[in-house]
Scaffold this motif. Structure first.
Motif, PDB file in Angstrom:
ATOM      1  N   LEU A  78      16.963  -7.013  -4.096  1.00  0.00           N
ATOM      2  CA  LEU A  78      16.389  -7.528  -2.845  1.00  0.00           C
ATOM      3  C   LEU A  78      14.928  -7.891  -3.069  1.00  0.00           C
ATOM      4  O   LEU A  78      14.431  -8.899  -2.566  1.00  0.00           O
ATOM      5  N   LEU A  79      14.258  -7.048  -3.835  1.00  0.00           N
ATOM      6  CA  LEU A  79      12.844  -7.323  -4.141  1.00  0.00           C
ATOM      7  C   LEU A  79      12.743  -8.523  -5.092  1.00  0.00           C
ATOM      8  O   LEU A  79      11.942  -9.432  -4.888  1.00  0.00           O
ATOM      9  N   ALA A  80      13.618  -8.539  -6.096  1.00  0.00           N
ATOM     10  CA  ALA A  80      13.573  -9.634  -7.075  1.00  0.00           C
ATOM     11  C   ALA A  80      13.880 -10.973  -6.396  1.00  0.00           C
ATOM     12  O   ALA A  80      13.294 -12.000  -6.746  1.00  0.00           O
ATOM     13  N   ASP A  81      14.784 -10.958  -5.423  1.00  0.00           N
ATOM     14  CA  ASP A  81      15.190 -12.200  -4.745  1.00  0.00           C
ATOM     15  C   ASP A  81      14.206 -12.645  -3.661  1.00  0.00           C
ATOM     16  O   ASP A  81      14.453 -13.627  -2.962  1.00  0.00           O
ATOM     17  N   GLY A  82      13.164 -11.863  -3.456  1.00  0.00           N
ATOM     18  CA  GLY A  82      12.207 -12.242  -2.418  1.00  0.00           C
ATOM     19  C   GLY A  82      12.711 -11.920  -1.023  1.00  0.00           C
ATOM     20  O   GLY A  82      12.311 -12.542  -0.047  1.00  0.00           O
ATOM     21  N   ARG A  83      13.586 -10.922  -0.925  1.00  0.00           N
ATOM     22  CA  ARG A  83      14.065 -10.536   0.411  1.00  0.00           C
ATOM     23  C   ARG A  83      13.464  -9.212   0.872  1.00  0.00           C
ATOM     24  O   ARG A  83      13.553  -8.845   2.031  1.00  0.00           O
ATOM     25  N   ALA A  84      12.902  -8.450  -0.053  1.00  0.00           N
ATOM     26  CA  ALA A  84      12.267  -7.174   0.317  1.00  0.00           C
ATOM     27  C   ALA A  84      10.913  -7.076  -0.373  1.00  0.00           C
ATOM     28  O   ALA A  84      10.759  -7.478  -1.538  1.00  0.00           O
ATOM     29  N   ALA A  85       9.932  -6.551   0.341  1.00  0.00           N
ATOM     30  CA  ALA A  85       8.560  -6.535  -0.182  1.00  0.00           C
ATOM     31  C   ALA A  85       8.309  -5.381  -1.152  1.00  0.00           C
ATOM     32  O   ALA A  85       7.629  -5.549  -2.161  1.00  0.00           O
ATOM     33  N   PHE A  86       8.831  -4.193  -0.813  1.00  0.00           N
ATOM     34  CA  PHE A  86       8.551  -3.003  -1.631  1.00  0.00           C
ATOM     35  C   PHE A  86       9.853  -2.276  -2.000  1.00  0.00           C
ATOM     36  O   PHE A  86      10.875  -2.414  -1.321  1.00  0.00           O
ATOM     37  N   ASN A  87       9.747  -1.476  -3.031  1.00  0.00           N
ATOM     38  CA  ASN A  87      10.834  -0.570  -3.414  1.00  0.00           C
ATOM     39  C   ASN A  87      10.168   0.626  -4.110  1.00  0.00           C
ATOM     40  O   ASN A  87       9.183   0.444  -4.829  1.00  0.00           O
ATOM     41  N   ILE A  88      10.674   1.810  -3.828  1.00  0.00           N
ATOM     42  CA  ILE A  88      10.191   2.983  -4.572  1.00  0.00           C
ATOM     43  C   ILE A  88      11.339   3.424  -5.462  1.00  0.00           C
ATOM     44  O   ILE A  88      12.402   3.819  -4.978  1.00  0.00           O
TER      45      ILE A  88
END
Ligand code: GAL
Length: 441
Positions: free
Chosen positions: A281-291
Motif C-alpha cells: 500500500l505504501l509502495a503503490d502510493g496508497r498509504a503514507a506510513f507503515n511501521i
C-alpha cells in the motif's frame, strides 16, 4: 519425541556429528566455497539431504535464503537442500513447525528467534546442545556476548544466530507526505501524539490516502510493541517481560489508547493483509506510513523506490535511541533425521560468507560481529550502528521477550480488541487480557 529417549538420542547424535567431522570444517573466516581446489579435491564429498524449515518464502526473505543456499551449494554441491519454507509472516509458521515437532517429525534445522522463543524450544527439548559445534566452527568470539546468551541455557548453546533485524522502524512514502503539505525530509517523531497529529493532517488533506498501512494480527502486535516501547521507554518495556513493570499500570493503558487511535488511521482491510501486501500500500502510493521491521527496504527497492528520495525511514515514533531487535537463528533439531548434513548447514549458516550472503539480500545485519559492512546498504550500516549504540530491547512479536504461547495469546488478545469498537471499556478488557498473559502461571 519420547522424553526417555532424549539422552540416548543426544548421545547418538553426537556420535553422528563426530563421525562426520572428516574433513575438518573451515575456519570461520574462510569464505565458504572458496577453499582451495586442492583441499576440496581430497575431501570425500558430503552427500544426502538436509531439510530446513523457515518462513522465508517471498521477496527479500526468499532471496536471502536463496543467497545463503548458494553458499551452501557451492560448498556442499552433493547435498540436496529440502527447502521446507512455509508462507507465514512470522506468526503461523511456528504453529506448523510445532505440529511437526510434536509429532516427532522434525526438519533437520529450523528458523527460530533468539530469546524467549529459543528458550521454549530448549525447555521442550526440541533442539540439541551444539556447544561443541561452536568450538569446532571457531565461534567462541563470533557473536556479541548478549546475543549468544539468548540461545544459551546453562552454558550450553542451542542455536546459531544468523541475522539481526530492527522491529521499530517507521517507513514513509515521500510523495504522499508532499501531497499532504508535510515536511518530506525527516520523519522522526518524539512521541506517538505528534505522530497521530500528522496522521490526522494526512486524513484531512488527502482523504483518499490511508495514513497508516497495517497488516494482519501479527503485524498489529508488531505495531503495538513499538507503541509500548514508545510509552514505557526501554527499561520499563523490558520490565513488562521481566516482571518488574506492571501490565495493569497507567503507561500500558496509555499505550493501548494510542494503539487504538493508530488503528483508527489504518486500512480497514488490515486483517486480510500480511506484511507484504500492507507494505505494498505504501509502495503503490496508497498509504503514507507503515511501521514494520527492516525486512521492508528490499520490497520497496524492488518496486523501483529509492531510499531517501521515494521513501524515508526513522525509528518508530517515540522510540528514538532504542533498537528493538529480532534475531533469527538456526538450531539442530532434536531427532534431526540427517545430522551430518544438518551440521554442514549450520556451518554455512554460521560462516561469514553465509551471513553476508543472507543479510545482504534480506536487509538484516549479520549476527556475527566480525563482518565488514562497508559493502552493505546505507540503511544496513545505519542499523548496525544503532544496534551497537542504542538501547537494546527484544521484540515481543518476534520471540525475543515472550515465548511462543505468550505471543500467541497476545495475538488473540489483540485480535479480540481490534474487532471491538476499541472504546474505553474494550481498552480495559484488552489490558486485563494482556496482564493475564504475562501473570498467568
Ligand atoms: C520475523 C523474522 C524475519 C522475517 C519477518 C517477516 O519473525 O525474524 O526474518 O522473516 O518475520 O516475515
Amino acid at each position: 519425541m519420547r522424553r526417555g529417549a532424549i539422552w540416548l538420542t543426544a548421545v547418538a547424535l553426537l556420535a553422528a556429528l563426530c563421525s562426520c567431522t572428516e574433513p575438518s570444517p573451515d575456519t570461520p573466516q574462510e569464505v565458504a566455497g572458496t577453499s582451495s581446489p586442492a583441499a576440496s579435491e581430497t575431501q570425500p564429498a558430503l552427500a544426502g539431504e538436509v531439510e530446513v524449515f523457515s518462513w522465508w518464502t517471498a521477496g527479500a526473505q526468499a532471496r536471502g535464503l536463496e543467497a545463503l543456499l548458494g553458499v551452501f551449494k557451492e560448498k556442499y554441491p552433493q547435498v540436496n537442500f529440502v527447502n521446507s519454507a512455509v508462507t507465514s509472516g512470522g506468526g503461523t509458521g511456528q504453529d506448523l513447525l510445532a505440529q511437526r515437532l510434536e509429532n516427532g517429525q522434525p526438519p533437520d534445522s529450523f528458523q527460530l528467534h533468539a530469546g524467549a522463543e529459543a528458550a521454549d524450544y530448549i525447555a521442550a527439548k526440541q533442539v540439541t546442545d551444539i556447544t561443541l559445534l561452536y568450538e569446532e566452527f571457531g565461534l567462541e568470539e563470533a557473536f556479541p556476548a548478549e546475543l549468544r546468551k539468548l540461545v544459551t541455557v546453562d552454558d550450553k548453546a542451542y542455536a546459531i544466530p544468523t541475522d539481526v533485524h530492527r522491529a521499530n522502524v517507521l517507513w514513509a512514502n515521500v510523495k504522499l507526505l508532499q501531497a499532504a503539505g508535510l515536511p518530506a525530509d525527516k520523519i522522526e517523531f518524539a512521541d506517538i501524539d505528534s505522530f497521530l497529529s500528522v496522521l490526522a493532517q494526512i486524513r484531512e488533506r488527502t482523504p483518499t490516502v490511508t495514513p497508516l498501512a497495517v497488516g494482519n494480527t501479527w503485524c498489529q502486535v508488531h505495531l503495538f510493541e513499538t507503541v509500548l516501547l514508545a510509552d514505557l521507554g526501554a527499561a520499563k518495556y523490558r520490565g513488562l517481560f521481566e516482571g518488574t513493570a506492571d501490565w495493569n499500570g497507567p503507561e500500558v493503558a496509555a499505550a493501548i489508547g494510542h494503539f487504538a487511535a493508530l488503528l483508527g488511521y489504518a486500512n480497514t482491510d488490515r486483517d486480510l493483509l500480511d506484511w507484504e501486501p500492507a507494505a505494498q500500500l505504501l509502495a503503490d502510493g496508497r498509504a503514507a506510513f507503515n511501521i514494520m521491521g527492516d525486512w521492508m527496504p528490499e520490497l520497496l527497492d524492488s518496486k523501483g523506490m529509492v531510499a531517501g528520495t521515494d521513501y524515508l525511514w526513522a525509528p518508530a515514533p517515540g522510540t528514538l535511541g532504542a533498537f528493538d531487535f529480532v534475531a533469527d537463528s538456526f538450531p539442530l533439531a532434536e531427532g534431526a533425521p540427517h545430522p551430518a548434513t544438518a551440521k554442514a548447514w549450520l556451518e554455512v549458516v554460521a560462516s561469514a560468507a553465509g551471513q553476508v550472503a543472507l543479510s545482504k539480500a534480506k536487509g538484516s545485519i549479520p549476527a556475527r560481529s566480525d563482518i565488514d559492512l562497508s559493502e552493505f546498504s546505507a540503511y544496513q550500516q545505519a542499523s548496525a550502528y544503532s544496534y551497537s549504540h542504542d538501547e537494546l530491547v527484544g521484540s515481543l512479536q518476534h520471540g525475543a521477550m515472550a515465548g511462543i504461547a505468550q505471543v500467541d495469546a497476545v495475538g488473540q488478545a489483540v485480535a479480540k480488541f481490534a474487532a471491538t469498537p476499541m472504546g474505553a471499556a474494550d481498552q480495559g478488557t484488552f489490558q486485563a487480557d494482556l496482564a493475564a498473559v504475562f501473570t498467568a502461571g
